[in-house]
Design an enzyme around this catalytic site. Sequence first.
Site, PDB file in Angstrom:
ATOM      1  N   CYS A 257       0.835  -1.201   0.000  1.00 15.30           N
ATOM      2  CA  CYS A 257       0.000   0.000   0.000  1.00 15.30           C
ATOM      3  C   CYS A 257       0.871   1.252   0.000  1.00 15.30           C
ATOM      4  CB  CYS A 257      -0.905   0.005   1.217  1.00 15.30           C
ATOM      5  SG  CYS A 257      -2.060  -1.352   1.222  1.00 15.30           S
ATOM      6  N   CYS A 427      14.535   9.991  -6.825  1.00 20.75           N
ATOM      7  CA  CYS A 427      13.251   9.293  -6.836  1.00 20.75           C
ATOM      8  C   CYS A 427      12.663   9.453  -5.428  1.00 20.75           C
ATOM      9  CB  CYS A 427      13.410   7.830  -7.225  1.00 20.75           C
ATOM     10  SG  CYS A 427      14.349   6.872  -6.040  1.00 20.75           S
TER      11      CYS A 427
END
Lengths: 469, 105
Positions: A257, A427
């Site tokens: 998640c 990132c």
Amino acid sequence: METNGVGGSAADMSRILSELETLKTAKNDIDRRISALEAQLRDTTNIQDKNDTVSNGSCPLISAVHSNINHDLTPDSVYRYSRHLLLPSFGVQGQSNLLKSSILVIGAGGLGSPALLYLAACGVGRLGIVDHDVVELNNMHRQVIHTEAYIGQPKVKSAAATCRSINSTVQIVEYQEALRTSNALEILSQYDIVVDATDNAPSRYMISDCCVVLGKPLVSGAALGLEGQLTVYNYNGGPCYRCLFPTPPPTSACQRCSDSGVLGVVPGIIGCLQALEAIKIAGAVGEPLSGRMLLFDALSARIRIVKIRGRSSQCEVCGENSAFTQQQFKNFDYEKFTQAPLSTLPVKLNLLPEDSRISSKEYKEKIDNGEAHVLVDVRPEHHFKIVSLPNSINIPLASLEVRLPEISKALKEEDNSGSGASLYVVCRRGNDSQRAVQCLQKMGFNSARDIIGGLESWGHDVDPNFPTY
Amino acid sequence: MDVTDREIKTKNAECKPAENKGSSVQIKVLFFARARDLTGLTELPLELSSGSTAQDCLNKLVARFPSLEEILGSMVLALNEEYTNESVIVQDKDELALIPPISGG
């Protein structure tokens, strides 16, 4: 994000924080004492009610002296669970079974939250909670058992407090630890039913194997994005997790998640269904979801129930010729088997030599010094939309190779002095940026360097107001 | 997935000697979880020559979506909402579902 109050020195901050901590501890202590005294008071009242043959008029409880009761529910229980008792298909027998049962919920997150709320409310005799994590702000949208006041505190503690506040008659057992092969047998063996509300593949294999070894029914739920899955394993001749998935999916196929996102209500629905299945098994009513798998699709509002295979005679754990023992279970390396970590901590890769990397603080210095450079953000576009560093260009890792010309062009544009512009890659957490740098260096961008720890470290070490997600 | 299990029963297997009416059958493939991410689709109509097996269908899908390879070894295959294996012969209007496990929570 708002900035904190102005003018507070670091010393002030730490004094306030420590005072807050002390007060919260004291408050918890008082809450616990209040809860204990209230329970004591209820017990005393019950005893008095039972001894009291004279009705006080307002009390709806049945007096044992004047009534014929063929079950072991206390007058308080009769009243509390009256809506269960009124159900012909559940009734006194179902409730009585529930009150005598014990259920272990592993994980007090998105699935565990609603499951625990209902299991506590419905009157399970003993309810165990296993979790090693702490409550975080980004849990709140789905982990509805926790409240903001518990942010930073163990989920087990928070979940147990809520369960007790809903139903003080249920015995709540807290396991504030990660489930491992070393403690799983001992913990699971103390319960009738196990609810898997974890969030990773190795835990799912470990829990299923442990349930097979101990002969426990396993109510397994999972949710990600807008989809959910639910089934009951190792029950009534049904399969175990390994019968269905003998080979673990590759790491790339196991999403979390925290990486892929999840609509909060989706695990909520699956967690409620897990509570329902556990209640059916504990109450010995209905037809449990064994040998069938429920697939929930939130976007199209569809629930499909697929008939799954029965127990596999060739299953390495529950099959006919399997000799998977408790000792083998203890020695089994689930992290190696699934190539994934048991903990929820994100993996930290280390693919590059030191001179190909730069810390977020160093990158900040480069900006401050006005160094000519290009910053490529290799996250997916929808991540980039959440937040990004100024002047960064978004080229997702997946399309990096085909979009190299854009990088060359940007480098040329930045190169004012003629001595060349540097190339940095960022990132979210600093893994994909390393992969990108590897790729870039292979394609001739030898000076490419990644920012260690990604935007997360920028938020941590450089700009505390930079939104993290 | 093991194909040797004797207990597998599907509607199709039972009516296996079905006559092949045409030269091709049209089935619907349903994608779940990771299979959805990899294909970008929730379902796909697929035409196969009659007598094709679920494996033929998977081969055709992988040819079209090479990244599906990643989950082939670890998923439940269901034909018309019932567990099946790769060797079963698909019939016209069948629904073949690719169900990889979800582990999130």
